[in-house]
Design an enzyme around this catalytic site. Structure first.
Site, PDB file in Angstrom:
ATOM      1  N   GLN A  15       0.793  -1.229   0.000  1.00  0.00           N
ATOM      2  CA  GLN A  15       0.000   0.000   0.000  1.00  0.00           C
ATOM      3  C   GLN A  15       0.827   1.282   0.000  1.00  0.00           C
ATOM      4  OE1 GLN A  15      -2.808   0.992   2.831  1.00  0.00           O
ATOM      5  NE2 GLN A  15      -1.633   0.056   4.484  1.00  0.00           N
ATOM      6  N   ILE A  16       1.893   1.317   0.756  1.00  0.00           N
ATOM      7  CA  ILE A  16       2.707   2.541   0.716  1.00  0.00           C
ATOM      8  C   ILE A  16       3.360   2.667  -0.665  1.00  0.00           C
ATOM      9  CG2 ILE A  16       4.725   3.751   1.669  1.00  0.00           C
ATOM     10  CD1 ILE A  16       4.057   2.538   4.383  1.00  0.00           C
ATOM     11  N   ASP A  42       9.509  -6.291  -5.303  1.00  0.00           N
ATOM     12  CA  ASP A  42       8.615  -6.985  -4.369  1.00  0.00           C
ATOM     13  C   ASP A  42       8.917  -8.478  -4.479  1.00  0.00           C
ATOM     14  OD1 ASP A  42       6.290  -7.701  -2.648  1.00  0.00           O
ATOM     15  OD2 ASP A  42       5.839  -5.569  -2.882  1.00  0.00           O
ATOM     16  N   GLN A 112      18.971  -7.623   2.105  1.00  0.00           N
ATOM     17  CA  GLN A 112      18.898  -6.406   1.292  1.00  0.00           C
ATOM     18  C   GLN A 112      20.137  -5.533   1.498  1.00  0.00           C
ATOM     19  OE1 GLN A 112      14.986  -4.890   2.208  1.00  0.00           O
ATOM     20  NE2 GLN A 112      14.020  -6.277   0.749  1.00  0.00           N
ATOM     21  N   ASN A 131       8.783  -1.345   9.396  1.00  0.00           N
ATOM     22  CA  ASN A 131       8.952  -1.470  10.847  1.00  0.00           C
ATOM     23  C   ASN A 131       9.580  -2.805  11.268  1.00  0.00           C
ATOM     24  OD1 ASN A 131       8.069   0.960  12.002  1.00  0.00           O
ATOM     25  ND2 ASN A 131       6.003   0.483  11.292  1.00  0.00           N
ATOM     26  N   ASP A 159       5.670  11.046  11.869  1.00  0.00           N
ATOM     27  CA  ASP A 159       5.343  11.486  13.230  1.00  0.00           C
ATOM     28  C   ASP A 159       5.565  12.997  13.355  1.00  0.00           C
ATOM     29  OD1 ASP A 159       5.095   8.651  14.176  1.00  0.00           O
ATOM     30  OD2 ASP A 159       7.187   8.652  13.562  1.00  0.00           O
ATOM     31  N   ARG A 162       2.748  14.762  11.636  1.00  0.00           N
ATOM     32  CA  ARG A 162       1.547  14.686  12.479  1.00  0.00           C
ATOM     33  C   ARG A 162       1.631  15.701  13.605  1.00  0.00           C
ATOM     34  NH1 ARG A 162       1.808   8.107  12.895  1.00  0.00           N
ATOM     35  NH2 ARG A 162       0.416   7.631  11.140  1.00  0.00           N
ATOM     36  N   HIS A 187      10.615   5.056  16.312  1.00  0.00           N
ATOM     37  CA  HIS A 187       9.313   5.149  15.640  1.00  0.00           C
ATOM     38  C   HIS A 187       8.424   4.059  16.240  1.00  0.00           C
ATOM     39  CE1 HIS A 187       6.134   5.463  12.749  1.00  0.00           C
ATOM     40  NE2 HIS A 187       6.264   4.184  12.483  1.00  0.00           N
TER      41      HIS A 187
HETATM   42  P1  NAI Z   1       2.057  -3.763   2.813  1.00  0.00           P
HETATM   43  O1  NAI Z   1       1.964  -5.092   3.496  1.00  0.00           O
HETATM   44  O2  NAI Z   1       0.890  -3.225   2.079  1.00  0.00           O
HETATM   45  O3  NAI Z   1       3.287  -3.796   1.782  1.00  0.00           O
HETATM   46  C1  NAI Z   1       4.507  -4.386   2.094  1.00  0.00           C
HETATM   47  C2  NAI Z   1       5.038  -4.971   0.817  1.00  0.00           C
HETATM   48  O4  NAI Z   1       6.335  -5.498   1.091  1.00  0.00           O
HETATM   49  C3  NAI Z   1       4.198  -6.143   0.279  1.00  0.00           C
HETATM   50  O5  NAI Z   1       3.864  -5.917  -1.075  1.00  0.00           O
HETATM   51  C4  NAI Z   1       5.118  -7.335   0.444  1.00  0.00           C
HETATM   52  O6  NAI Z   1       4.952  -8.324  -0.564  1.00  0.00           O
HETATM   53  C5  NAI Z   1       6.477  -6.661   0.328  1.00  0.00           C
HETATM   54  N1  NAI Z   1       7.580  -7.483   0.822  1.00  0.00           N
HETATM   55  C6  NAI Z   1       7.586  -8.426   1.787  1.00  0.00           C
HETATM   56  N2  NAI Z   1       8.799  -8.984   1.895  1.00  0.00           N
HETATM   57  C7  NAI Z   1       9.582  -8.365   0.984  1.00  0.00           C
HETATM   58  C8  NAI Z   1      10.926  -8.520   0.611  1.00  0.00           C
HETATM   59  N3  NAI Z   1      11.714  -9.434   1.191  1.00  0.00           N
HETATM   60  N4  NAI Z   1      11.411  -7.731  -0.371  1.00  0.00           N
HETATM   61  C9  NAI Z   1      10.630  -6.829  -0.981  1.00  0.00           C
HETATM   62  N5  NAI Z   1       9.334  -6.654  -0.680  1.00  0.00           N
HETATM   63  C10 NAI Z   1       8.817  -7.406   0.297  1.00  0.00           C
HETATM   64  O7  NAI Z   1       2.549  -2.755   3.933  1.00  0.00           O
HETATM   65  P2  NAI Z   1       2.537  -1.159   3.907  1.00  0.00           P
HETATM   66  O8  NAI Z   1       1.291  -0.661   4.519  1.00  0.00           O
HETATM   67  O9  NAI Z   1       2.921  -0.683   2.565  1.00  0.00           O
HETATM   68  O10 NAI Z   1       3.701  -0.847   4.961  1.00  0.00           O
HETATM   69  C11 NAI Z   1       5.031  -1.198   4.689  1.00  0.00           C
HETATM   70  C12 NAI Z   1       5.883  -1.057   5.947  1.00  0.00           C
HETATM   71  O11 NAI Z   1       5.963   0.289   6.353  1.00  0.00           O
HETATM   72  C13 NAI Z   1       5.349  -1.830   7.140  1.00  0.00           C
HETATM   73  O12 NAI Z   1       6.456  -2.438   7.797  1.00  0.00           O
HETATM   74  C14 NAI Z   1       4.782  -0.737   8.025  1.00  0.00           C
HETATM   75  O13 NAI Z   1       4.768  -1.107   9.377  1.00  0.00           O
HETATM   76  C15 NAI Z   1       5.749   0.370   7.753  1.00  0.00           C
HETATM   77  N6  NAI Z   1       5.273   1.724   8.071  1.00  0.00           N
HETATM   78  C16 NAI Z   1       6.178   2.612   8.593  1.00  0.00           C
HETATM   79  C17 NAI Z   1       5.839   3.915   8.856  1.00  0.00           C
HETATM   80  C18 NAI Z   1       6.846   4.862   9.417  1.00  0.00           C
HETATM   81  O14 NAI Z   1       6.469   6.001   9.706  1.00  0.00           O
HETATM   82  N7  NAI Z   1       8.119   4.509   9.597  1.00  0.00           N
HETATM   83  C19 NAI Z   1       4.487   4.399   8.600  1.00  0.00           C
HETATM   84  C20 NAI Z   1       3.603   3.422   8.016  1.00  0.00           C
HETATM   85  C21 NAI Z   1       4.003   2.125   7.775  1.00  0.00           C
END
Ligand code: NAI
Length: 333
Positions: A15-16, A42, A112, A131, A159, A162, A187
């Site tokens: 999603q991000i 991905d 990575q 995270n 953060d 926000r 974080h």
């Molecule tokens: P998501 O689950 O929608 O997307 C994560 C993607 O990473 C998926 O498409 C998945 O297939 C892929 N993935 C998994 N293993 C992988 C690998 N070994 N190599 C490459 N891609 C891989 O999650 P979303 O919502 O996009 O969030 C991503 C991360 O960002 C999460 O860990 C979330 O907790 C973190 N996050 C951090 C924030 C911050 O402020 N630091 C804010 C919001 C989210």
């Protein structure tokens, strides 16, 4: 015309990633005159979905987008990248503990790190979003020893943003008229959103936010909690975690790092601690930083009162615990 900059986005089918890739391609990260080539990584189970993202990016006909590499091969993805935004990882699902998430993500960041070390451009700048962001960045640093530590950072800008917007709402001023909040630490829920140095511009000039709010209880409790809990509030409302605001914050982070912060303004970034403010060296901790010519520096000389000290230390202690947990995960894999 400028040469294109190669930008890696991992987790690009997530999603991000879906929000971030078009922002980068529109010039939000590096400005309206900087061409970019996107490297989208991905994993195999979502390879089809990644192809779809690539097709949409092509269909959007972004004038700045000079190429797209979409792959599930981490080495190919890292080739020659100038900027790496590490979003990919295993999500924290309901019922999972932080320890379980770490077990999944620490080995990913180790792999990575090696790929970046071998294949990225020598001056590659890295932003870890996934995270636990600070600890993933530390693992990356550990396993990519030839990448300068100054080039490895993690995202606390969401953060920070926000925190700015909560103050802007409270004071009923435009968010662009609020500056110099600080996010200290991890974080996570122990982060310390510190408004002691925050400034708002009003009709009567620049004023301290604490004075303008004139409610210490709000600054010291409600505000801190509302910033800390915002992520959980969004999950509750959307049934998904923040994505567009996270993507936007990632753009802000890289933008300010490379292009620079405005005079008299700082931002928060998770960076390698040099021991400033009594924070343990060698952990990735969020500090107030200014940036110039592609280099961040920690803002020095801020007075830290007892209230702040305690909160900054709590988050530091959590990070050192996370670090040992991460190493124990590595020893078990
Ligand atoms: P998501 O689950 O929608 O997307 C994560 C993607 O990473 C998926 O498409 C998945 O297939 C892929 N993935 C998994 N293993 C992988 C690998 N070994 N190599 C490459 N891609 C891989 O999650 P979303 O919502 O996009 O969030 C991503 C991360 O960002 C999460 O860990 C979330 O907790 C973190 N996050 C951090 C924030 C911050 O402020 N630091 C804010 C919001 C989210």
């Amino acid at each position: 015309p400028k040469d294109a900059v190669r930008i890696l986005v991992t987790g690009a089918a997530g999603q991000i990633g879906y929000a971030l890739a078009p922002m980068i391609a529109r010039g939000i990260m590096l400005g309206p005159d900087q061409p970019v080539i996107l490297h989208l990584l991905d994993i195999q189970p979502v390879a089809e979905s990644l192809k779809g993202v690539r097709m949409e990016l092509i269909d959007a006909a972004f004038p700045l987008l000079q190429g797209i590499l979409a792959t599930t091969d981490v080495n190919e993805a890292c080739k020659g990248v100038n900027i790496a935004v590490m979003v990919g990882g295993f999500p924290c699902k309901e019922g999972m503990e932080r320890r379980d998430v770490m077990h999944k993500n620490v080995p990913i960041f180790k792999a990575q790190a090696s790929a970046l070390e071998q294949h990225a451009a020598p001056d590659c700048k890295i932003l870890v979003v996934a995270n636990p962001a600070n600890t993933n960045a530390l693992i990356l640093k550990e396993f990519a020893p030839s990448i300068p530590v100054k080039n490895i950072t993690c995202l606390t800008r969401l953060d920070h943003n926000r925190a700015l917007s909560h103050i802007s709402e409270r004071l009923n001023v435009d968010v662009r008229d609020v500056k110099n909040v600080i996010i200290w630490g991890n974080h996570s829920s122990t982060q310390y959103p510190d408004a002691n140095y925050a400034i708002a511009t009003t009709d009567i000039g620049e004023k301290s936010v604490r004075e303008l709010v004139a409610d210490d209880h709000w600054i010291d409790y409600e505000y801190i909690n509302s910033v800390r809990e915002r992520g959980a509030e969004i999950i509750k409302a959307r049934k998904l975690s923040s994505a567009l605001s996270a993507a936007s914050a990632a753009c802000d982070h890289v933008h300010d790092w490379i292009i620079g912060t405005a005079k008299g303004t700082w931002v928060s970034m998770g960076v390698y601690s040099d021991g400033s403010y009594g924070i343990q060296p060698d952990i990735i901790y969020s500090f107030p930083v200014t940036c110039q010519k592609g280099e961040w520096s920690i803002v020095q000389g801020l007075k830290i009162n007892e209230f702040s000290r305690e909160k900054m230390d709590t988050s530091m202690k959590e990070l050192t615990r996370e670090e040992s947990l991460a190493y124990s995960c590595l020893n078990q894999t």
